[in-house]
Design a protein around this motif. Sequence first.
Motif, PDB file in Angstrom:
ATOM      1  N   ALA A  83      -4.178 -11.461  -2.845  1.00  0.00           N
ATOM      2  CA  ALA A  83      -4.852 -11.713  -1.767  1.00  0.00           C
ATOM      3  C   ALA A  83      -3.960 -12.496  -0.737  1.00  0.00           C
ATOM      4  N   THR A  84      -2.624 -12.536  -1.127  1.00  0.00           N
ATOM      5  CA  THR A  84      -1.816 -13.119  -0.242  1.00  0.00           C
ATOM      6  C   THR A  84      -0.822 -12.172   0.599  1.00  0.00           C
ATOM      7  N   PRO A  85      -0.438 -12.457   1.753  1.00  0.00           N
ATOM      8  CA  PRO A  85       0.357 -11.686   2.514  1.00  0.00           C
ATOM      9  C   PRO A  85       1.685 -10.946   1.800  1.00  0.00           C
ATOM     10  N   ALA A  86       2.345 -11.811   0.698  1.00  0.00           N
ATOM     11  CA  ALA A  86       3.202 -11.171   0.003  1.00  0.00           C
ATOM     12  C   ALA A  86       2.604  -9.966  -0.912  1.00  0.00           C
ATOM     13  N   PHE A  87       1.687 -10.245  -1.565  1.00  0.00           N
ATOM     14  CA  PHE A  87       0.999  -9.122  -2.260  1.00  0.00           C
ATOM     15  C   PHE A  87       0.800  -7.878  -1.759  1.00  0.00           C
ATOM     16  N   LYS A  88       0.174  -7.958  -0.461  1.00  0.00           N
ATOM     17  CA  LYS A  88      -0.245  -6.863   0.428  1.00  0.00           C
ATOM     18  C   LYS A  88       1.082  -6.195   0.717  1.00  0.00           C
ATOM     19  N   ARG A  89       2.194  -7.077   1.096  1.00  0.00           N
ATOM     20  CA  ARG A  89       3.539  -6.425   1.626  1.00  0.00           C
ATOM     21  C   ARG A  89       3.988  -5.493   0.536  1.00  0.00           C
ATOM     22  N   SER A  90       3.949  -6.211  -0.619  1.00  0.00           N
ATOM     23  CA  SER A  90       4.268  -5.310  -1.760  1.00  0.00           C
ATOM     24  C   SER A  90       3.528  -4.040  -2.250  1.00  0.00           C
ATOM     25  N   ALA A  91       2.116  -4.331  -1.964  1.00  0.00           N
ATOM     26  CA  ALA A  91       1.417  -3.115  -2.392  1.00  0.00           C
ATOM     27  C   ALA A  91       1.764  -1.831  -1.218  1.00  0.00           C
ATOM     28  N   ASP A  92       1.986  -2.392  -0.087  1.00  0.00           N
ATOM     29  CA  ASP A  92       2.208  -1.222   0.668  1.00  0.00           C
ATOM     30  C   ASP A  92       3.530  -0.617   0.545  1.00  0.00           C
ATOM     31  N   TRP A  93       4.590  -1.471  -0.061  1.00  0.00           N
ATOM     32  CA  TRP A  93       5.908  -0.868  -0.259  1.00  0.00           C
ATOM     33  C   TRP A  93       5.606   0.252  -1.751  1.00  0.00           C
ATOM     34  N   VAL A  94       5.130  -0.328  -2.563  1.00  0.00           N
ATOM     35  CA  VAL A  94       4.898   0.610  -3.830  1.00  0.00           C
ATOM     36  C   VAL A  94       4.238   1.945  -3.300  1.00  0.00           C
ATOM     37  N   ARG A  95       3.190   1.799  -2.545  1.00  0.00           N
ATOM     38  CA  ARG A  95       2.564   3.034  -2.128  1.00  0.00           C
ATOM     39  C   ARG A  95       3.568   3.846  -1.184  1.00  0.00           C
ATOM     40  N   ALA A  96       4.479   3.196  -0.411  1.00  0.00           N
ATOM     41  CA  ALA A  96       5.343   4.043   0.348  1.00  0.00           C
ATOM     42  C   ALA A  96       6.738   4.579  -0.610  1.00  0.00           C
ATOM     43  N   SER A 110      -9.161  -0.848  -1.731  1.00  0.00           N
ATOM     44  CA  SER A 110      -9.523  -2.171  -1.518  1.00  0.00           C
ATOM     45  C   SER A 110     -10.749  -2.629  -2.418  1.00  0.00           C
ATOM     46  N   TRP A 111     -10.888  -3.909  -2.743  1.00  0.00           N
ATOM     47  CA  TRP A 111     -12.223  -4.328  -3.293  1.00  0.00           C
ATOM     48  C   TRP A 111     -12.054  -5.926  -2.790  1.00  0.00           C
ATOM     49  N   GLU A 112     -13.279  -6.368  -2.744  1.00  0.00           N
ATOM     50  CA  GLU A 112     -13.322  -7.785  -2.440  1.00  0.00           C
ATOM     51  C   GLU A 112     -12.970  -8.581  -3.347  1.00  0.00           C
ATOM     52  N   PHE A 113     -12.080  -9.687  -2.960  1.00  0.00           N
ATOM     53  CA  PHE A 113     -11.670 -10.852  -4.033  1.00  0.00           C
ATOM     54  C   PHE A 113     -11.964 -12.217  -3.783  1.00  0.00           C
ATOM     55  N   GLY A 114     -11.572 -12.558  -2.370  1.00  0.00           N
ATOM     56  CA  GLY A 114     -11.789 -13.858  -1.748  1.00  0.00           C
ATOM     57  C   GLY A 114     -10.232 -14.185  -1.256  1.00  0.00           C
ATOM     58  N   ARG A 115     -10.587 -15.448  -0.722  1.00  0.00           N
ATOM     59  CA  ARG A 115      -9.223 -15.819   0.032  1.00  0.00           C
ATOM     60  C   ARG A 115      -7.955 -15.917  -0.814  1.00  0.00           C
ATOM     61  N   GLY A 116      -7.009 -15.777  -0.239  1.00  0.00           N
ATOM     62  CA  GLY A 116      -5.551 -15.992  -0.828  1.00  0.00           C
ATOM     63  C   GLY A 116      -5.218 -17.439  -0.668  1.00  0.00           C
ATOM     64  N   TRP A 117      -3.893 -17.568  -1.163  1.00  0.00           N
ATOM     65  CA  TRP A 117      -3.337 -19.128  -1.139  1.00  0.00           C
ATOM     66  C   TRP A 117      -1.780 -19.022  -1.220  1.00  0.00           C
ATOM     67  N   ASP A 293      -7.888 -11.683   5.558  1.00  0.00           N
ATOM     68  CA  ASP A 293      -7.921 -10.362   4.644  1.00  0.00           C
ATOM     69  C   ASP A 293      -8.155 -10.997   3.038  1.00  0.00           C
ATOM     70  N   THR A 294      -9.464 -10.932   2.735  1.00  0.00           N
ATOM     71  CA  THR A 294      -9.764 -11.259   1.476  1.00  0.00           C
ATOM     72  C   THR A 294     -10.203 -10.237   0.476  1.00  0.00           C
ATOM     73  N   ASN A 295      -9.117  -9.075   0.669  1.00  0.00           N
ATOM     74  CA  ASN A 295      -9.293  -7.913  -0.166  1.00  0.00           C
ATOM     75  C   ASN A 295      -8.282  -8.203  -1.189  1.00  0.00           C
ATOM     76  N   GLY A 296      -8.717  -7.640  -2.409  1.00  0.00           N
ATOM     77  CA  GLY A 296      -7.501  -7.279  -3.361  1.00  0.00           C
ATOM     78  C   GLY A 296      -7.395  -5.751  -3.181  1.00  0.00           C
ATOM     79  N   TYR A 297      -6.111  -5.239  -3.659  1.00  0.00           N
ATOM     80  CA  TYR A 297      -5.787  -3.658  -3.575  1.00  0.00           C
ATOM     81  C   TYR A 297      -5.157  -3.214  -4.814  1.00  0.00           C
TER      82      TYR A 297
END
Length: 514
Positions: A83-96, A110-117, A293-297
């Motif tokens: 749930a951090t921006p770094a995780f989301k960027r890496s997830a987008d990169w893997v998908r691409a 996506s699925w609900e996780f809670g806030r990142g840190w 964005d409090t989602n996990g992916y």
Amino acid sequence: MQTLTSGNRPTRPTPVFALVERILPVRRIIPCIGIALAVSAAEAQEPVDRDMIARIKAEGLDHSRVLASFDTLTNVFGPRLTATPAFKRSADWVRARLEEWGMDNAHLESWEFGRGWTLEKFTLEMIEPRYFPMIGYPEAWTPSTPGEIVGAPVFLGDKTAEELRALENELRGSIVLSEPIQPAFIREDRPQPTEFEEPVRIGAPPRIRADGPVGFRELPALVRGTGAAVELRPNQGAHGTLFVLGRDRGRGNEMVPSVIVSAEQYNMVARMVQQGVAVRLRVNVETRYHEDDTNGYNIIAEIPGSDPDLKDEVVMFGAHLDSWHSGTGGTDNADGVAAAIEAMRILKAVGANPRRTIRVGIWGGEEQGLHGSRQWVARHLEGDANREAREKFSVYFNQDIGKGSIYGFYMEENDEAKAIFDTWLEQLQDIGARRNVSGHIGSSDHMSFIRGAGVPAFSTLQDYVDYDVRTHHTNMDTYERLTEADLQQSAIVLATFAYLSAMRDEKIPRGLVP
């Protein structure tokens, strides 16, 4: 040896293995002393496409992209806390990457996780009676300190619960050393599982703690009651290795900011305080919670099946993308992700045309409780609505536990599957495969498939050298822990097992899975 003839013309003696090949459907001849033979009955019953395995090996060794993927995950994106921006960027990169390499239906779920840190700034140093920079790292989801804290640390590790309650609000704004002096360190790794049939311990090593006056579970609430501004805690790692996880992410600012400190340095400061030395520390923790964005992916992609009767059946493998934050998640689990997406690239590059659909799942939230894989299984395999999908699901392979090359698989006491996997693994011994082990292993995403859907799921069996003492959930889990050869081998094993599973006439036997 008898000499065979053709008419009256003598011929060269026919090698004995050629005679055997004419009589029996022998698939592998194993030379021993002299010209000895061994025929694998398992192989005779379980066809092995050696030509495709050779192509998979050639592609995985000669045209590998796996080190580049591993480099990007560990060094470009770095820590990938859920749930951090770094995780989301890496997830987008893997998908691409999966889409670029020709996979079908590459997408995020996506699925609900809670806030990142994330950690924004951190200082930890002794400034009196001498200057001494200290090794430490805040725990995930810890709040910020109220600015820079400079003061004399208070050692609480020798105090009873009654004494701590008596200090309620008296230590407001102070720096506290909350636990007893760290008595010992992790000095040995768990045994290599390929050397034993008995189960090898799973998960993190048991915490080594001193027998202090206050129980570990009781301590956090008592420390909160003191009003301390920041809490310093030791860990069981030696030589500056820090085992750093996260505190209760739901409490937020109710928690006292918590920093894991090199145990040797924690002990030094605690002993100085006990000796009456006038110690002063400077501590500053600045963190940020991410609530936009409090989602996990999860990232999902596939190679569609081609057999009209089997294409709706699924063979799946995967790894988790998220990592803890003090290292860059090299062995836990960038190596697994890099190998998994490379396995898909290899299969596409060699023109694999699987009978069943081959699907990859890259999970989020594993470190906080298998969240991503559990959500995917609940959504796609559990319950009456997913009965047909569950019945058509053949197998899931997971790479996570351990590091380095894949030596084999934990078989979950599935003897029928083990006989098949043993035959397949034999084809990979030239690149470091060893053996499959009958026993169970938990604590990773394959358990979501076993417990949630009752389908066969297996975890890779890997190396434990320097795993417990140095890398698992530590600040030393970095790029340097893996080699290119490790990563290439892992991708080849995953691609081979996925392909052979997808080509069988039958699904993988379910064994003892309910």
